[in-house]
Write a protein that holds these residues in place. Structure first.
Motif, PDB file in Angstrom:
ATOM      1  N   PRO A 170      -5.176  34.741 -22.288  1.00 23.84           N
ATOM      2  CA  PRO A 170      -4.742  36.137 -22.250  1.00 23.84           C
ATOM      3  C   PRO A 170      -3.558  36.378 -23.189  1.00 23.84           C
ATOM      4  N   ALA A 171      -3.563  37.531 -23.865  1.00 23.55           N
ATOM      5  CA  ALA A 171      -2.513  37.813 -24.837  1.00 23.55           C
ATOM      6  C   ALA A 171      -2.239  39.307 -24.919  1.00 23.55           C
ATOM      7  N   ASP A 172      -0.963  39.653 -24.835  1.00 24.94           N
ATOM      8  CA  ASP A 172      -0.516  41.012 -25.139  1.00 24.94           C
ATOM      9  C   ASP A 172       0.003  41.102 -26.566  1.00 24.94           C
ATOM     10  N   VAL A 173       0.555  39.979 -27.041  1.00 23.51           N
ATOM     11  CA  VAL A 173       1.122  39.880 -28.391  1.00 23.51           C
ATOM     12  C   VAL A 173       0.659  38.568 -28.994  1.00 23.51           C
ATOM     13  N   VAL A 174       0.248  38.607 -30.253  1.00 25.25           N
ATOM     14  CA  VAL A 174      -0.128  37.391 -30.970  1.00 25.25           C
ATOM     15  C   VAL A 174       0.732  37.281 -32.224  1.00 25.25           C
ATOM     16  N   VAL A 175       1.236  36.077 -32.482  1.00 29.52           N
ATOM     17  CA  VAL A 175       1.958  35.797 -33.727  1.00 29.52           C
ATOM     18  C   VAL A 175       1.164  34.737 -34.480  1.00 29.52           C
ATOM     19  N   VAL A 176       0.786  35.036 -35.703  1.00 28.53           N
ATOM     20  CA  VAL A 176       0.032  34.091 -36.524  1.00 28.53           C
ATOM     21  C   VAL A 176       0.975  33.481 -37.561  1.00 28.53           C
ATOM     22  N   GLY A 177       1.117  32.150 -37.496  1.00 24.92           N
ATOM     23  CA  GLY A 177       1.946  31.434 -38.463  1.00 24.92           C
ATOM     24  C   GLY A 177       1.204  30.205 -38.949  1.00 24.92           C
ATOM     25  N   ILE A 178       0.268  30.399 -39.859  1.00 20.12           N
ATOM     26  CA  ILE A 178      -0.593  29.295 -40.316  1.00 20.12           C
ATOM     27  C   ILE A 178      -0.342  28.968 -41.786  1.00 20.12           C
ATOM     28  N   GLY A 179       0.868  29.255 -42.249  1.00 20.82           N
ATOM     29  CA  GLY A 179       1.220  28.922 -43.621  1.00 20.82           C
ATOM     30  C   GLY A 179       1.144  30.117 -44.556  1.00 20.82           C
ATOM     31  N   VAL A 180       1.453  29.859 -45.824  1.00 21.55           N
ATOM     32  CA  VAL A 180       1.489  30.925 -46.828  1.00 21.55           C
ATOM     33  C   VAL A 180       0.740  30.493 -48.082  1.00 21.55           C
ATOM     34  N   ARG A 181       0.418  31.478 -48.910  1.00 22.60           N
ATOM     35  CA  ARG A 181      -0.152  31.240 -50.226  1.00 22.60           C
ATOM     36  C   ARG A 181       0.799  31.802 -51.275  1.00 22.60           C
ATOM     37  N   PRO A 182       1.094  31.051 -52.327  1.00 21.28           N
ATOM     38  CA  PRO A 182       1.980  31.578 -53.364  1.00 21.28           C
ATOM     39  C   PRO A 182       1.349  32.772 -54.071  1.00 21.28           C
ATOM     40  N   ASN A 183       2.171  33.764 -54.398  1.00 24.44           N
ATOM     41  CA  ASN A 183       1.690  34.983 -55.057  1.00 24.44           C
ATOM     42  C   ASN A 183       1.597  34.759 -56.566  1.00 24.44           C
ATOM     43  N   THR A 184       0.478  34.212 -56.983  1.00 22.57           N
ATOM     44  CA  THR A 184       0.304  33.794 -58.383  1.00 22.57           C
ATOM     45  C   THR A 184      -0.569  34.740 -59.203  1.00 22.57           C
ATOM     46  N   ARG A 185      -0.999  35.854 -58.617  1.00 22.00           N
ATOM     47  CA  ARG A 185      -1.965  36.708 -59.322  1.00 22.00           C
ATOM     48  C   ARG A 185      -1.482  37.116 -60.703  1.00 22.00           C
ATOM     49  N   LEU A 186      -0.244  37.589 -60.808  1.00 15.92           N
ATOM     50  CA  LEU A 186       0.261  38.040 -62.101  1.00 15.92           C
ATOM     51  C   LEU A 186       0.234  36.909 -63.126  1.00 15.92           C
TER      52      LEU A 186
END
Length: 408
Positions: A232-248
């Motif tokens: 059961p969840a009222d609030v979920v926090v997702v912290g599964i890492g990041v991706r570098p912003n390399t598009r430019l």
């Protein structure tokens, strides 16, 4: 140099400190700092620590006072999106249609949270934590207390968010596919210390399982684990890492591989373009390989290093990676790199059950990383041990009576 223009894309800590360093080093040309957020540059640690906990005001996170940019003739463009840049023409293209010429360009575009691509992922009540507005929204969700909070991912962000949620009096469950919290960052040994810490504070740790989906009618009401359990969840926090912003960088034809590839002076494959902070995969002279560091200290120090390199200074950016965390009554500082495969044993000095100790990760008898837990003023000595590259006597390393300063 008055005719030169230096453009910094990314109004982050790294970008703001780079602009500050350019002025401190005497650069009199034009400095343009561009950010897509409307918030002036800020530091990110408070977003999962003091600000999230309601213990620090919003302004404390800002890098500079509001009038600093005008006083130092830094053209700060907030709420401005960069569409791309032309390496041949030395121009930055803004979404507004404006084109800015540059002599040197610094990319401090940071990283973005990895998103869960599972059924129900767009329900209300699912939070990601990267920006000031993210943190403010999560604090509002957690602060009433008495809510059922599920944290997906037991990395640093997940663990700090879990501690904050418990601090507000919420029920907290953490779901993590690895066998221990922080497994990729510190391995199973110290991961177990943090597991015990959170369990003692009432957190339900669900290890060796991931998130398969979310249930809810508009608003999230439960998390489905890979094992089929419904939490059961009222609030979920997702912290599964990041991706570098390399598009430019990619679209401009720069070399990219898990970040923008830069040398030890933070210069990219284009001699007039540099990168620093989370987005940069830099050659590290001390480690003898590339490394991308996502922590605060790398932004704090990498921005100034890139600025000096842009000015033609000799730069060899070789700082030992550094990170700190505060969870409940545990404060710690970590130096070096200690993920699985980076070490072959862990040596402890002090009281591990009492959580007042220093842990050392060794590879072939050499200290490659160290973490001081509720022990202070030893980071310099720990980093010197790492820098020395010398083999150490394990018994002396573990003996609190032996000075760390004498081992490096």
């Amino acid at each position: 140099m008055p005719e030169e223009t230096f453009v910094i894309v990314g109004a982050s800590l790294a970008g703001a400190k780079a602009a500050e360093t350019l002025r401190e080093e005497g650069f009199r040309g034009r400095v343009v700092l561009i950010g897509d957020e409307i918030e002036r540059p800020y530091e990110r640690p408070p977003l999962s620590k003091g600000f999230l906990l309601g213990k620090e005001p919003r302004d404390k996170a800002h890098v500079h006072e509001p009038d600093w940019y005008d006083k130092h003739d830094v053209d700060l463009r907030l709420g401005a999106r960069v569409d791309g840049f032309d390496r041949v023409g030395h121009e930055v293209r803004l979404a507004s249609g404006e084109r800015l010429g540059y002599d040197r360009l610094l990319l401090t575009t940071g990283a973005s949270p990895r998103r869960l691509d599972v059924p129900g992922a767009k329900l209300q009540g699912i939070h990601y934590l990267r920006t000031m507005s993210d943190s403010a929204a999560l604090r509002e969700a957690l602060s009433p207390g008495g809510r059922r909070v599920v944290v997906a991912g037991a990395g640093w962000i997940g663990m700090e968010a879990a501690a904050a949620a418990r601090g507000y009096g919420n029920d907290v469950t953490v779901i993590e596919p690895e066998p221990a919290p922080l497994y990729a960052a510190v391995g199973p040994e110290i991961g177990g210390v943090f597991a015990d810490l959170h369990r003692e504070h009432g957190v339900d740790l669900r290890l060796d399982q991931g998130v398969a989906g979310f249930w809810g009618a508009g608003q999230v009401s439960a998390v489905v684990t890979s094992g089929g359990a419904e939490v059961p969840a009222d609030v979920v926090v997702v912290g599964i890492g990041v991706r570098p912003n390399t598009r430019l960088a990619e679209e401009a034809g720069l070399e990219v591989s898990d970040g923008i590839l830069v040398d030890q002076s933070l210069r990219t494959s284009d001699p007039d373009v540099y990168a620093a902070g989370d987005v940069a995969s830099a050659y590290h002279p001390l480690l003898g390989r590339r490394i991308r560091v996502e922590h605060w200290a790398n932004a704090l120090n990498g921005g100034p290093a890139a600025a000096r390199a842009m000015l033609g200074r000799e730069v060899s950016y070789d700082r030992v990676p550094y990170f700190f965390s505060d969870q409940y009554d545990l404060g710690m500082e970590m130096s070096g790199v200690a993920g699985p495969g980076e070490y072959d044993e862990v040596v402890y000095r002090g009281d591990v059950p009492g959580r007042e100790f220093v842990a050392f990760w060794l590879s072939a008898g050499r200290v490659v990383a160290g973490m001081n837990v509720n022990v202070w003023d030893v980071t310099g000595d720990v980093q010197e041990l790492i820098r020395s590259g010398r083999q150490v006597d394990r018994s002396r390393l573990a003996d609190p009576k032996v000075s760390l300063a004498g081992l490096g």
